[in-house]
Design an enzyme around this catalytic site. Structure first.
Site, PDB file in Angstrom:
ATOM      1  N   SER A  80       5.346  -3.308   5.357  1.00 35.65           N
ATOM      2  CA  SER A  80       4.712  -2.697   6.527  1.00 35.65           C
ATOM      3  C   SER A  80       5.726  -2.020   7.444  1.00 35.65           C
ATOM      4  O   SER A  80       6.864  -2.490   7.591  1.00 35.65           O
ATOM      5  CB  SER A  80       3.966  -3.770   7.328  1.00 35.65           C
ATOM      6  OG  SER A  80       3.494  -3.253   8.563  1.00 35.65           O
ATOM      7  N   ASN A  81       5.293  -0.945   8.075  1.00 33.23           N
ATOM      8  CA  ASN A  81       6.106  -0.297   9.109  1.00 33.23           C
ATOM      9  C   ASN A  81       6.400  -1.230  10.270  1.00 33.23           C
ATOM     10  O   ASN A  81       7.344  -1.006  11.027  1.00 33.23           O
ATOM     11  CB  ASN A  81       5.402   0.971   9.605  1.00 33.23           C
ATOM     12  CG  ASN A  81       4.161   0.684  10.432  1.00 33.23           C
ATOM     13  OD1 ASN A  81       4.170   0.721  11.666  1.00 33.23           O
ATOM     14  ND2 ASN A  81       3.053   0.390   9.767  1.00 33.23           N
ATOM     15  N   HIS A  82       5.622  -2.291  10.407  1.00 29.10           N
ATOM     16  CA  HIS A  82       5.796  -3.219  11.530  1.00 29.10           C
ATOM     17  C   HIS A  82       7.083  -4.035  11.441  1.00 29.10           C
ATOM     18  O   HIS A  82       7.468  -4.690  12.412  1.00 29.10           O
ATOM     19  CB  HIS A  82       4.583  -4.136  11.660  1.00 29.10           C
ATOM     20  CG  HIS A  82       3.365  -3.411  12.152  1.00 29.10           C
ATOM     21  ND1 HIS A  82       3.246  -2.961  13.444  1.00 29.10           N
ATOM     22  CD2 HIS A  82       2.234  -3.033  11.504  1.00 29.10           C
ATOM     23  CE1 HIS A  82       2.083  -2.345  13.591  1.00 29.10           C
ATOM     24  NE2 HIS A  82       1.450  -2.371  12.424  1.00 29.10           N
ATOM     25  N   TYR A 105       2.835 -11.202  11.645  1.00 26.88           N
ATOM     26  CA  TYR A 105       2.594 -10.462  10.398  1.00 26.88           C
ATOM     27  C   TYR A 105       3.878  -9.801   9.914  1.00 26.88           C
ATOM     28  O   TYR A 105       4.251  -9.898   8.738  1.00 26.88           O
ATOM     29  CB  TYR A 105       1.508  -9.425  10.682  1.00 26.88           C
ATOM     30  CG  TYR A 105       1.287  -8.377   9.622  1.00 26.88           C
ATOM     31  CD1 TYR A 105       0.663  -8.681   8.426  1.00 26.88           C
ATOM     32  CD2 TYR A 105       1.654  -7.051   9.852  1.00 26.88           C
ATOM     33  CE1 TYR A 105       0.432  -7.704   7.470  1.00 26.88           C
ATOM     34  CE2 TYR A 105       1.416  -6.067   8.903  1.00 26.88           C
ATOM     35  CZ  TYR A 105       0.806  -6.395   7.718  1.00 26.88           C
ATOM     36  OH  TYR A 105       0.578  -5.425   6.781  1.00 26.88           O
TER      37      TYR A 105
END
Length: 265
Positions: A80-82, A105
């Site tokens: 994820s970009n997160h 997450y």
């Protein structure tokens, strides 16, 4: 559950249902498989210990270990970009940037990325980590809010990207890259994607003006466009606590010096 299937009629007859933590069953399911695309994940930000640590990261271990035992050649992980969410808009962020996770997450995504790095270095499995932007899992064919238009991955581009990764040079043992369409003003430097021959066809910017006049997704009663009006690239995740709750006091703090810039937001 894990679902294993082949391209076919989509009637589910060649799907296998099993538990991630059943290593014997997982290994059996991986027999004769060349590439695994790992997209199974608990995506909400609550239940950090129970779900993100207890399931997401532990289950990833079982998957990589089953792949090793079964002789799988490649594992492609939908990250994820997160994992970079606490960089600020306008910061240079390429595929080799240091992690700055923005949420429970994202923390678990970081951990699983490093599992792939380990299995690549130690056992020679080809492991690819793809930091996906915003993909509409509800089947929608456009970004869901303003922030998403900067990191969007369209359905068409998603198919192209993962096909390229599955078919990429078998001698390549490790890749980390972004999974996004060709969005104008993207928060991330996606130039590395050309290495695998991926040429995105979609651009989230074409929806941006429409999205400025459209309510975003509702998160705990709050419009997601409101939750992203700050300078960090992680969007609404930046204002979450480790328990997955929105911290409105913190959101007000990080939003205080926000100035809308059309070229960035």
């Amino acid at each position: 559950d894990v679902l294993r299937g082949t391209r076919g009629e989509g009637n589910g007859k060649d799907l296998i249902h099993l538990q991630y933590n059943d290593l014997d069953a997982m290994t059996q399911a991986c027999q004769g498989v060349h590439t695994i695309v790992h997209m199974g994940y608990y995506m909400r930000n609550d239940q950090f210990l129970e779900k993100h640590i207890g399931e997401n990261t532990v289950n990833a271990y079982y998957l990589y270990e089953a792949a090793r035992l079964a002789g799988v050649k490649r594992v492609i992980f939908g990250s994820s970009n997160h994992v970079f969410g606490f960089y600020q808009k306008g910061d240079p962020i390429d595929s080799n940037a240091l992690y700055r996770p923005d949420s429970p997450y994202a923390l678990s995504k970081v951990f699983v990325e490093t599992i792939g790095r380990y299995y690549s270095d130690r056992y020679g499995i080809s492991c690819f980590n793809v930091r996906i932007g915003n993909f509409a899992t509800d089947g929608n064919s456009q970004p869901r809010d303003i922030r998403a238009s900067y990191v969007w991955l369209s359905n068409e581009d998603c198919v192209q990207l993962f096909t390229k990764l599955i078919e990429y040079d078998e001698s390549c043992k490790y890749l980390q890259m972004f999974g996004m369409s060709g969005n104008d003003g993207c928060y991330f430097d996606t130039s590395d994607n050309a290495v695998v021959g991926y040429v995105p066809k979609s651009n989230g910017a074409v929806f941006r003006e429409q999205l400025r006049h459209t309510p975003g997704r509702v998160r705990d009663g709050i419009d997601s466009n409101t939750l992203t009006r700050h300078n960090f690239v992680g969007g609404y995740n930046n204002s979450m606590t480790i328990h997955g709750d929105f911290d409105l006091e913190y959101l007000a703090k990080i939003s205080a010096d926000y100035k809308e810039e059309p070229s960035i937001y």
